[in-house]
Design a protein around this motif. Structure first.
Motif, PDB file in Angstrom:
ATOM      1  N   TYR A   1      37.508  33.875  35.694  1.00 41.49           N
ATOM      2  CA  TYR A   1      36.233  33.808  34.993  1.00 41.49           C
ATOM      3  C   TYR A   1      35.040  33.988  35.939  1.00 41.49           C
ATOM      4  O   TYR A   1      34.015  34.542  35.551  1.00 41.49           O
ATOM      5  CB  TYR A   1      36.117  32.479  34.243  1.00 41.49           C
ATOM      6  CG  TYR A   1      36.785  32.514  32.894  1.00 41.49           C
ATOM      7  CD1 TYR A   1      36.088  32.906  31.756  1.00 41.49           C
ATOM      8  CD2 TYR A   1      38.128  32.178  32.755  1.00 41.49           C
ATOM      9  CE1 TYR A   1      36.713  32.951  30.518  1.00 41.49           C
ATOM     10  CE2 TYR A   1      38.756  32.219  31.526  1.00 41.49           C
ATOM     11  CZ  TYR A   1      38.042  32.610  30.409  1.00 41.49           C
ATOM     12  OH  TYR A   1      38.663  32.668  29.178  1.00 41.49           O
ATOM     13  N   LEU A   2      35.165  33.511  37.182  1.00 34.77           N
ATOM     14  CA  LEU A   2      34.040  33.627  38.115  1.00 34.77           C
ATOM     15  C   LEU A   2      33.896  35.031  38.687  1.00 34.77           C
ATOM     16  O   LEU A   2      32.798  35.429  39.077  1.00 34.77           O
ATOM     17  CB  LEU A   2      34.193  32.622  39.258  1.00 34.77           C
ATOM     18  CG  LEU A   2      33.952  31.160  38.903  1.00 34.77           C
ATOM     19  CD1 LEU A   2      34.224  30.274  40.106  1.00 34.77           C
ATOM     20  CD2 LEU A   2      32.536  30.934  38.414  1.00 34.77           C
ATOM     21  N   THR A   3      34.992  35.784  38.764  1.00 35.91           N
ATOM     22  CA  THR A   3      34.944  37.132  39.321  1.00 35.91           C
ATOM     23  C   THR A   3      34.815  38.195  38.238  1.00 35.91           C
ATOM     24  O   THR A   3      35.004  39.386  38.524  1.00 35.91           O
ATOM     25  CB  THR A   3      36.199  37.407  40.157  1.00 35.91           C
ATOM     26  OG1 THR A   3      37.364  37.234  39.334  1.00 35.91           O
ATOM     27  CG2 THR A   3      36.279  36.464  41.345  1.00 35.91           C
ATOM     28  N   GLU A   4      34.513  37.802  37.029  1.00 42.50           N
ATOM     29  CA  GLU A   4      34.339  38.777  35.953  1.00 42.50           C
ATOM     30  C   GLU A   4      33.032  39.547  36.149  1.00 42.50           C
ATOM     31  O   GLU A   4      32.007  38.982  36.542  1.00 42.50           O
ATOM     32  CB  GLU A   4      34.327  38.049  34.598  1.00 42.50           C
ATOM     33  CG  GLU A   4      34.357  38.980  33.411  1.00 42.50           C
ATOM     34  CD  GLU A   4      34.367  38.218  32.090  1.00 42.50           C
ATOM     35  OE1 GLU A   4      34.518  38.849  31.038  1.00 42.50           O
ATOM     36  OE2 GLU A   4      34.211  36.981  32.130  1.00 42.50           O
ATOM     37  N   TRP A   5      33.073  40.836  35.865  1.00 40.84           N
ATOM     38  CA  TRP A   5      31.899  41.693  36.079  1.00 40.84           C
ATOM     39  C   TRP A   5      30.767  41.283  35.150  1.00 40.84           C
ATOM     40  O   TRP A   5      30.956  41.056  33.962  1.00 40.84           O
ATOM     41  CB  TRP A   5      32.274  43.149  35.836  1.00 40.84           C
ATOM     42  CG  TRP A   5      31.083  44.068  35.767  1.00 40.84           C
ATOM     43  CD1 TRP A   5      30.216  44.361  36.764  1.00 40.84           C
ATOM     44  CD2 TRP A   5      30.630  44.780  34.610  1.00 40.84           C
ATOM     45  NE1 TRP A   5      29.243  45.233  36.328  1.00 40.84           N
ATOM     46  CE2 TRP A   5      29.475  45.513  35.002  1.00 40.84           C
ATOM     47  CE3 TRP A   5      31.079  44.885  33.303  1.00 40.84           C
ATOM     48  CZ2 TRP A   5      28.775  46.326  34.126  1.00 40.84           C
ATOM     49  CZ3 TRP A   5      30.392  45.703  32.421  1.00 40.84           C
ATOM     50  CH2 TRP A   5      29.247  46.405  32.838  1.00 40.84           C
ATOM     51  N   VAL A   6      29.563  41.182  35.721  1.00 37.94           N
ATOM     52  CA  VAL A   6      28.355  40.828  34.975  1.00 37.94           C
ATOM     53  C   VAL A   6      27.324  41.919  35.207  1.00 37.94           C
ATOM     54  O   VAL A   6      27.132  42.374  36.339  1.00 37.94           O
ATOM     55  CB  VAL A   6      27.791  39.455  35.431  1.00 37.94           C
ATOM     56  CG1 VAL A   6      26.536  39.105  34.638  1.00 37.94           C
ATOM     57  CG2 VAL A   6      28.834  38.371  35.263  1.00 37.94           C
TER      58      VAL A   6
END
Length: 491
Positions: free
Chosen positions: A190-195
């Motif tokens: 969840y923290l490394t998901e592209w934003v």
């Protein structure tokens, strides 16, 4: 960012922080709770810690339950020390973006085989420890609970070689570490998901300034996860987002300045330069800086000259400058104090050098060779993305940059990437990368080779596309000579 520990003693002292103590207590508690919950749903002698004796009168200790419950606390302590204390935590970003469900399935399928093998060692350590310390722990529990043993104690080799007991012990180790690693895997997914971040629309008609823009995200080095997400978004823009690239290559207004491009290039090049300078400082010893103060005789001559011509007229009578005895006495006192300080400092440095000449003291208190390099390389992922992003944007500007704003920074990009490549090559020739420094030595070497590949890839990308324009760029002769190896494909 994890703080840099200069010596092994500082690393050891860094273990006893409030966060580590809290995490250790939580790991031990969770390990005991998991083992207790699984034992509570089992029958027979594994379900209760104390029960009524069947042969003798009184309360008896179910040592099998106690043995497995204690192993839960042991698993929490063991895996906390192994995964949280002696390893630096970092987030691995996926090379190819995929869905969260696919990443979770792939992560679990890759975790299970390694965890099954990892749980063998804590099982063996616990069996050995219980063989030597089990009688003392068991007698303490019997004394505190006023209980007794009805069967033969487990702290002997035939009882500990019970395959059913060993399998349950191994299974509880596996359940605990699988729960902890699954939690870390979910955090990582969840923290490394592209934003996607927006650019700043520098226009008089744009009054919406809410939210953080991409150039602002790229400069947040105090929150590394935000900076990583910003550079990940920048690489994504260069790969598959032509609409946002058009915003990047746009002026603030007709005839204005390319604010977005200037900010992005400045952040990327300054990040790469800082990374290169830090690495270069670790490889090459710092030279003593030259004193900027002028010699005392020169200063005296200048002051006398100014004294003679203070009214811009020549003084016909030579004025003798009186020598102040008080000032000379003060100067002697200052010189004597500086001499004493220098003498004490020299003796102290000689004493430290003597202590560090002893191997054991140097191993504990001396500076870890290559430790600073490994600490710097942990932040190499953003440098890889920055190099790929600015080189790709420079190449894409040939077709998409209608204003030609990227061409003015092309020489800066080439020099920055070339400096990074040279320093990484210099580091490769040293023996710093061959020595094992951390438990994550594999990750250090992987990020180092990825950095070298990214620097070469970026330079090849620029040189092959701007080959016919290399002579027109504002580059020094030495830089053009170094680029010839890329033009000839010899790197």
């Amino acid at each position: 960012m994890p703080s840099y520990s200069k010596s092994r003693f500082i690393k050891f002292c860094g273990i006893f922080t409030s966060q580590n103590i809290l995490m250790g207590i939580l790991h031990i508690t969770i390990g005991g709770l998991l083992a207790g919950l699984h034992l509570s749903i089992k029958g027979r002698k594994y379900r209760f810690l104390m029960s009524e004796c069947s042969v003798i009168y009184g309360t008896c200790l179910m040592e099998e339950h106690y043995f497995l419950l204690l192993s839960g606390f042991w698993s929490g302590l063991y895996f906390f020390l192994k995964t949280s204390i002696f390893h630096i935590k970092y987030l691995k970003f996926p090379i190819i973006s995929s869905s969260k469900l696919f990443r979770f399935k792939a992560g679990i399928s890759s975790l299970l085989p390694s965890l099954m093998a990892q749980c063998i060692w804590p099982t063996l350590y616990y069996l050995i420890g219980y063989y030597f310390l089990g009688p003392y722990c068991c007698s303490t529990i019997l004394f505190l609970a006023s209980a007794q043993l009805e069967s033969e104690p487990l702290s002997n080799i035939p009882s500990l070689l019970n395959l059913s007991l060993i399998f349950q012990l191994w299974l509880y180790q596996l359940i605990f570490i699988l729960a902890i690693d699954s939690m870390y895997l979910m955090f990582e997914i969840y923290l490394t998901e592209w934003v996607s971040f927006d650019f700043k629309q520098s226009s008089v008609f744009n009054i919406d300034e809410s939210g953080m823009t991409l150039p602002e995200i790229l400069s947040i080095d105090k929150v590394p996860i935000m900076q990583h997400l910003g550079y990940l978004d920048l690489v994504t823009i260069t790969q598959k987002d032509k609409a946002r690239r058009s915003v990047l290559f746009t002026l603030s207004q007709p005839g204005g300045h390319p604010y977005n491009w200037n900010c992005v290039v400045e952040k990327c090049t300054s990040l790469i330069k800082k990374f290169s300078d830090d690495l270069n400082a670790c490889i090459k010893p710092q030279e003593p800086k030259l004193s900027l103060c002028a010699p005392s005789s020169t200063i005296t001559d200048i002051s006398v000259f100014q004294k003679q011509y203070i009214y811009h007229m020549r003084n016909l009578i030579k004025e003798e400058i009186p020598i102040c005895t008080e000032q000379s006495d003060m100067k002697k006192d200052v010189d004597s104090e500086l001499y004493i300080q220098k003498f004490i400092k020299t003796k102290w440095n000689n004493f430290l050098t003597y202590l560090l000449s002893k191997r054991l003291i140097a191993y504990i208190f001396g500076e870890i060779e290559g430790g600073k390099v490994c600490h710097i390389l942990f932040n190499g992922q953003t440098v890889i993305w920055a190099a790929d992003a600015i080189s790709s944007l420079a190449v894409l500007s040939l077709n998409e940059d209608s204003y030609g704003i990227a061409q003015k920074d092309l020489s800066l990009i080439i020099n920055t990437l070339l400096t990074l490549k040279q320093i990484l090559d210099k580091l490769q020739r040293t023996n710093l990368m061959t020595k094992k420094q951390y438990g994550d030595d594999k990750f250090i070497k992987q990020i180092f080779h990825s950095l070298r590949a990214a620097a070469k890839r970026s330079l090849y990308r620029i040189v092959t596309n701007f080959e016919i324009y290399i002579g027109d760029l504002e580059l020094e002769t030495t830089t053009i000579e170094q680029l010839h190896s890329f033009l000839a494909y010899r790197e």
